[in-house]
Design an enzyme around this catalytic site. Structure first.
Site, mmCIF file in Angstrom:
data_model
loop_
_atom_site.group_PDB
_atom_site.id
_atom_site.type_symbol
_atom_site.label_atom_id
_atom_site.label_comp_id
_atom_site.label_asym_id
_atom_site.label_seq_id
_atom_site.Cartn_x
_atom_site.Cartn_y
_atom_site.Cartn_z
ATOM 1 C CB SER A 118 -81.056 11.056 -27.675
ATOM 2 O OG SER A 118 -80.443 10.151 -28.555
ATOM 3 C CG HIS A 139 -84.773 12.667 -24.976
ATOM 4 N ND1 HIS A 139 -83.768 13.605 -24.850
ATOM 5 C CD2 HIS A 139 -84.154 11.460 -24.962
ATOM 6 C CE1 HIS A 139 -82.612 12.987 -24.762
ATOM 7 N NE2 HIS A 139 -82.819 11.689 -24.829
ATOM 8 C CG ASN A 189 -78.358 14.346 -26.078
ATOM 9 O OD1 ASN A 189 -77.546 14.038 -25.214
ATOM 10 N ND2 ASN A 189 -79.433 13.622 -26.328
HETATM 11 N N1 CAA Z 1 -83.979 1.037 -10.841
HETATM 12 C C1 CAA Z 1 -83.950 1.037 -9.493
HETATM 13 N N2 CAA Z 1 -82.861 1.378 -8.783
HETATM 14 C C2 CAA Z 1 -81.753 1.722 -9.478
HETATM 15 C C3 CAA Z 1 -81.712 1.748 -10.890
HETATM 16 C C4 CAA Z 1 -82.900 1.391 -11.574
HETATM 17 N N3 CAA Z 1 -82.968 1.367 -12.907
HETATM 18 N N4 CAA Z 1 -80.484 2.144 -11.291
HETATM 19 C C5 CAA Z 1 -79.773 2.352 -10.176
HETATM 20 N N5 CAA Z 1 -80.540 2.116 -9.095
HETATM 21 C C6 CAA Z 1 -80.158 2.196 -7.694
HETATM 22 C C7 CAA Z 1 -78.798 1.660 -7.461
HETATM 23 O O1 CAA Z 1 -78.840 0.259 -7.421
HETATM 24 C C8 CAA Z 1 -78.436 2.285 -6.154
HETATM 25 O O2 CAA Z 1 -78.983 1.546 -5.093
HETATM 26 P P1 CAA Z 1 -78.136 1.320 -3.717
HETATM 27 O O3 CAA Z 1 -78.038 2.692 -3.120
HETATM 28 O O4 CAA Z 1 -78.981 0.378 -2.956
HETATM 29 O O5 CAA Z 1 -76.818 0.757 -4.144
HETATM 30 C C9 CAA Z 1 -79.134 3.634 -6.205
HETATM 31 O O6 CAA Z 1 -80.079 3.568 -7.291
HETATM 32 C C10 CAA Z 1 -78.211 4.756 -6.440
HETATM 33 O O7 CAA Z 1 -77.305 4.402 -7.444
HETATM 34 P P2 CAA Z 1 -75.751 4.515 -7.255
HETATM 35 O O8 CAA Z 1 -75.288 3.952 -5.986
HETATM 36 O O9 CAA Z 1 -75.143 4.017 -8.531
HETATM 37 O O10 CAA Z 1 -75.456 6.011 -7.017
HETATM 38 P P3 CAA Z 1 -75.843 7.388 -7.553
HETATM 39 O O11 CAA Z 1 -76.252 8.139 -6.362
HETATM 40 O O12 CAA Z 1 -74.687 7.831 -8.374
HETATM 41 O O13 CAA Z 1 -77.132 7.360 -8.489
HETATM 42 C C11 CAA Z 1 -77.563 7.884 -10.750
HETATM 43 C C12 CAA Z 1 -77.106 6.845 -9.768
HETATM 44 C C13 CAA Z 1 -78.983 8.356 -10.450
HETATM 45 C C14 CAA Z 1 -77.551 7.177 -12.104
HETATM 46 C C15 CAA Z 1 -76.605 9.117 -10.698
HETATM 47 O O14 CAA Z 1 -75.284 8.693 -10.815
HETATM 48 C C16 CAA Z 1 -76.877 10.096 -11.780
HETATM 49 O O15 CAA Z 1 -77.780 10.900 -11.709
HETATM 50 N N6 CAA Z 1 -76.035 10.063 -12.860
HETATM 51 C C17 CAA Z 1 -76.207 10.907 -14.006
HETATM 52 C C18 CAA Z 1 -77.223 10.289 -14.901
HETATM 53 C C19 CAA Z 1 -77.453 11.102 -16.107
HETATM 54 O O16 CAA Z 1 -76.874 12.129 -16.367
HETATM 55 N N7 CAA Z 1 -78.385 10.613 -16.942
HETATM 56 C C20 CAA Z 1 -78.710 11.253 -18.178
HETATM 57 C C21 CAA Z 1 -77.893 10.611 -19.236
HETATM 58 S S1 CAA Z 1 -78.183 11.386 -20.781
HETATM 59 C C22 CAA Z 1 -79.557 10.652 -21.333
HETATM 60 O O17 CAA Z 1 -80.109 9.757 -20.792
HETATM 61 C C23 CAA Z 1 -80.094 11.218 -22.576
HETATM 62 C C24 CAA Z 1 -79.422 10.989 -23.841
HETATM 63 O O18 CAA Z 1 -80.070 11.241 -24.823
HETATM 64 C C25 CAA Z 1 -78.039 10.545 -23.995
#
Ligand code: CAA
Length: 281
Positions: A118, A139, A189
């Site tokens: 990252s 990434h 990032n």
């Molecule tokens: N596989 C399959 N399904 C999954 C899953 C996975 N790995 N993870 C979550 N789900 C499912 C959940 O179980 C949930 O199912 P239900 O609706 O049946 O409960 C569904 O996906 C939606 O999840 P949530 O109910 O938790 O709700 P959400 O709408 O908030 O979606 C999310 C989750 C997509 C993670 C959303 O919150 C999101 O986009 N968050 C931001 C994520 C983000 O910014 N990621 C980048 C981080 S930075 C990075 O990764 C880089 C770095 O270098 C740091």
């Protein structure tokens, strides 16, 4: 033609990466030195695929096919015959460089070696091999099976051909590739971490509670997660490591990690994975 993919590191990112390649029909070998990590990874992948079946996004047969495409192992030597490698071990520059030197010796000379780092320099990882033109950053975002972006990082010596191969692979995964240059934090990032850091300063200075700050960003800016919930999700130790890379690499005090973040990491409050961060889990 790329058919066999090696993934090194079976943590959150490594298992997600292995899953999306297996789902897309590639033969995937997932390597980790720790057998328990591999077993955990397989369990996580099975659960995620089951979730997709329950939601009607995947058939039960697709789930079985994806699992059949996946094998696990503890030795990097098992990657001698793969066509493309993605490294996703912990964010430690020296450990990653060591893996790249070994992969350079083990894999066939034309194979591209990608890192899911990252923030660590792709140019430095390339210099640990005799094939810096075939080393690039790939990434993925967490959770890998749900997020459609892949940031592709071109190191100083990465060839245009290698970048094109990686872009095509992303298309086969159904993901969108965006190219970034090899500067600290790349694009994702460079922009995300100062926002998270500022949110932590706002907590430290009493501008708002974590709940208030997250609510403002969720409801006011339509972010899916507030910055502190997201920091807990990414891992506060990971956030601190990335901010240190930005601060050291760019030398601008605007990237200095918030003292509250340092204190929470020192206390072992890493966020969701340790059960405690800005919130309790
Ligand atoms: N596989 C399959 N399904 C999954 C899953 C996975 N790995 N993870 C979550 N789900 C499912 C959940 O179980 C949930 O199912 P239900 O609706 O049946 O409960 C569904 O996906 C939606 O999840 P949530 O109910 O938790 O709700 P959400 O709408 O908030 O979606 C999310 C989750 C997509 C993670 C959303 O919150 C999101 O986009 N968050 C931001 C994520 C983000 O910014 N990621 C980048 C981080 S930075 C990075 O990764 C880089 C770095 O270098 C740091």
């Amino acid at each position: 033609m790329i058919q066999r993919i090696g993934v090194v590191g079976a943590g959150t990112m490594g298992n997600g990466i292995a899953q999306v390649f297996a789902q897309a029909g590639f033969v995937v070998r997932l390597i980790d030195a720790v057998p328990a990590a591999l077993e955990r990874a397989r369990g996580t992948i099975e659960k995620s695929l089951t979730k997709f079946v329950e939601k009607g996004r995947l058939t039960a047969a697709d789930r079985e096919a994806a699992l059949a495409h996946l094998s696990i192992g503890t030795n990097l030597d098992e990657l001698a015959d793969v066509d493309y490698v993605i490294e996703a071990i912990a964010e430690q520059a020296e450990a990653k460089a060591g893996v790249f030197t070994r992969l350079d010796a083990i894999t066939r000379p034309h194979v591209i070696l990608a890192s899911n780092t990252s923030s660590i320099s792709i140019t430095v990882l390339g210099a640990a091999t005799a094939r810096p033109d075939r080393v690039l950053g790939m990434h993925f975002m967490n959770p890998v099976p749900l997020m459609s972006l892949v940031e592709l990082i071109r190191g100083q010596a990465t060839s245009a051909e290698s970048m094109l191969t990686a872009t095509n692979l992303c298309m086969q995964l159904g993901k969108t590739a965006v190219e970034a240059a090899d500067y600290p934090g790349f694009i994702a990032n460079r922009i995300l971490m100062p926002m998270i850091n500022e949110a932590i300063y706002a907590v430290m200075e009493g501008v708002g509670t974590p709940e208030a700050i997250d609510t403002v960003m969720k409801l006011g800016m339509n972010h899916p997660m507030g910055p502190l919930t997201l920091a807990d999700f990414i891992g506060l130790d990971v956030c601190l490591a990335i901010l240190d890379v930005l601060h050291q690499g760019l030398g601008d005090p605007k990237y200095r990690p918030c003292p509250l973040l340092r204190r929470m990491v020192a206390a072992g409050h890493f966020g969701r994975k340790s059960g405690r961060g800005f919130y309790s889990y």
